[in-house]
Design an enzyme around this catalytic site. Structure first.
Site, PDB file in Angstrom:
ATOM      1  N   HIS A   1     -68.674  57.903  -6.444  1.00  0.00           N
ATOM      2  CA  HIS A   1     -67.643  58.335  -7.402  1.00  0.00           C
ATOM      3  C   HIS A   1     -67.583  57.337  -8.576  1.00  0.00           C
ATOM      4  O   HIS A   1     -66.571  56.668  -8.773  1.00  0.00           O
ATOM      5  CB  HIS A   1     -66.312  58.365  -6.633  1.00  0.00           C
ATOM      6  CG  HIS A   1     -65.167  59.040  -7.305  1.00  0.00           C
ATOM      7  ND1 HIS A   1     -64.645  58.627  -8.509  1.00  0.00           N
ATOM      8  CD2 HIS A   1     -64.412  60.105  -6.927  1.00  0.00           C
ATOM      9  CE1 HIS A   1     -63.624  59.398  -8.827  1.00  0.00           C
ATOM     10  NE2 HIS A   1     -63.457  60.294  -7.908  1.00  0.00           N
TER      11      HIS A   1
ATOM     12  N   GLU B   1     -70.021  61.623 -11.234  1.00  0.00           N
ATOM     13  CA  GLU B   1     -70.193  61.317  -9.801  1.00  0.00           C
ATOM     14  C   GLU B   1     -71.347  62.137  -9.229  1.00  0.00           C
ATOM     15  O   GLU B   1     -71.468  63.335  -9.506  1.00  0.00           O
ATOM     16  CB  GLU B   1     -68.895  61.650  -9.063  1.00  0.00           C
ATOM     17  CG  GLU B   1     -67.649  61.017  -9.696  1.00  0.00           C
ATOM     18  CD  GLU B   1     -66.366  61.758  -9.367  1.00  0.00           C
ATOM     19  OE1 GLU B   1     -66.264  62.291  -8.236  1.00  0.00           O
ATOM     20  OE2 GLU B   1     -65.479  61.808 -10.238  1.00  0.00           O
TER      21      GLU B   1
END
Ligand code: TA6
Length: 310
Positions: free
Chosen positions: A178, A282
């Site tokens: 992420h 991400e």
């Protein structure tokens, strides 16, 4: 006395923010900080072209981030496993799974022939993770799954997340890196590589939409899970006169996120005025691209991040 995980002048293992154990890595090309908490790359900065003028951050780290057991670090590269976002049918479960809030085992630290530093961290099931995610336990005592995060710090930041299924049944999970990127002003940048891809728009009731054949630009809260896309992406940042290249392998999904004003204000571990200076791009496998890893098999998702001058 240097430990087996330290290399004088290049790798130091010590106490970071909040007393959490942290590797500080300095190479010819870059500087990085990796916390054992969450196997979390908290900093990656590249040496500026003119030597001696310091480092240029590539990743964003909130000034308000927590650094505490049980809490995710806000910024850098949170490791998301075994589910992405909320866990369907389990409203009490932690957002984005539990890997990012566990303390990982430091396995090896090695210097590569080109001077890059390679770090391997490992996470195995525990009573705490089994309470959250009771994967079928094995008859033997080997863990039903093992996660390894292989991070290489050099001119590029290379991250390989490996999920090994040691259990008797297919392992169904989601995973992501992420990554929070540092940008001059999210209103001035663009993200390319996702033109024409289908996405779930979390900022609009998870409606399925399709990215027009044009770069992504940011004019409001943006929270999109692009599915069935293996494309590399690029952040073009005129303000910092640089492009960030995000190469990915083994990843079917890409998530693009900026919280904008209201969501920024709603996050206690994120400054109200920080949203213009970050964007998340991400990589991983989630939603339509959720994984089903066969017994005695492994999934490796590799992401390579580098910067170039515009
Ligand atoms: O990846 C985007 C997202 O799913 C957003 O919806 C937002 O929730 C973000 O992740 C951060 O989640 P966190 O649990 O770290 O606050």
């Amino acid at each position: 006395m240097a430990t087996q995980f330290e290399i004088p002048g290049k790798v130091r293992l010590g106490e970071g923010i909040g007393g959490l154990r942290r590797l500080e890595i300095t190479t010819e090309h870059a500087f990085a900080e990796i916390y054992l908490h969450g196997a979390h790359v908290a900093q990656f900065a590249v040496r500026r072209q003119t030597v001696g003028s310091g480092y240029e951050p590539v990743l964003f780290l909130s000034a308000r981030s927590h650094f505490a057991d049980g809490k995710p670090i806000r910024g850098g590269v949170p490791v998301i496993f075994p589910w992405f976002g909320p866990r369907e049918g389990h409203p009490e479960a932690p957002m984005h799974g539990f890997a990012r809030t566990r303390s990982w085992e430091l396995e090896t630290v090695t210097e590569q022939p080109d001077g890059a530093i390679a770090v391997v961290l490992r996470l195995e099931p525990s009573d705490a993770t089994r309470a959250l995610w009771p994967e079928p336990a094995r008859a033997s005592h080997s863990p039903e799954w093992v996660l390894r995060h292989r991070i290489t710090v050099g001119a590029a930041l290379t991250m390989e997340l490996e999920i090994q299924n040691n259990g008797p049944a297919p392992l169904r999970c989601e995973e992501a890196l992420h990554t929070y990127f540092c940008v001059s002003d999210v209103r001035q940048i663009s993200v390319t590589g996702l033109e024409g891809a289908e996405y779930l728009d979390k900022a609009d009731g998870m409606r399925r939409k399709r990215q027009p054949l044009e770069p992504i630009r940011f004019t409001q809260e943006t929270d999109r899970t692009y599915v069935n896309t293996t494309s590399h992406c690029e952040i073009d940042d005129p303000g910092l006169n640089r492009r960030i290249l995000i190469e990915k392998h083994g990843s079917g999904g890409t998530v693009v996120w900026n919280p904008w004003v209201a969501k920024a204000q709603a996050m206690a571990d994120f400054g109200d005025d920080e949203w213009p200076f970050m964007v998340c791009v991400e990589t991983g496998n989630m939603a339509d691209n959720a994984l089903e890893i066969a017994p005695a098999s492994a999934q490796i998702t590799k992401t390579v991040i580098r910067t170039v001058r515009r």
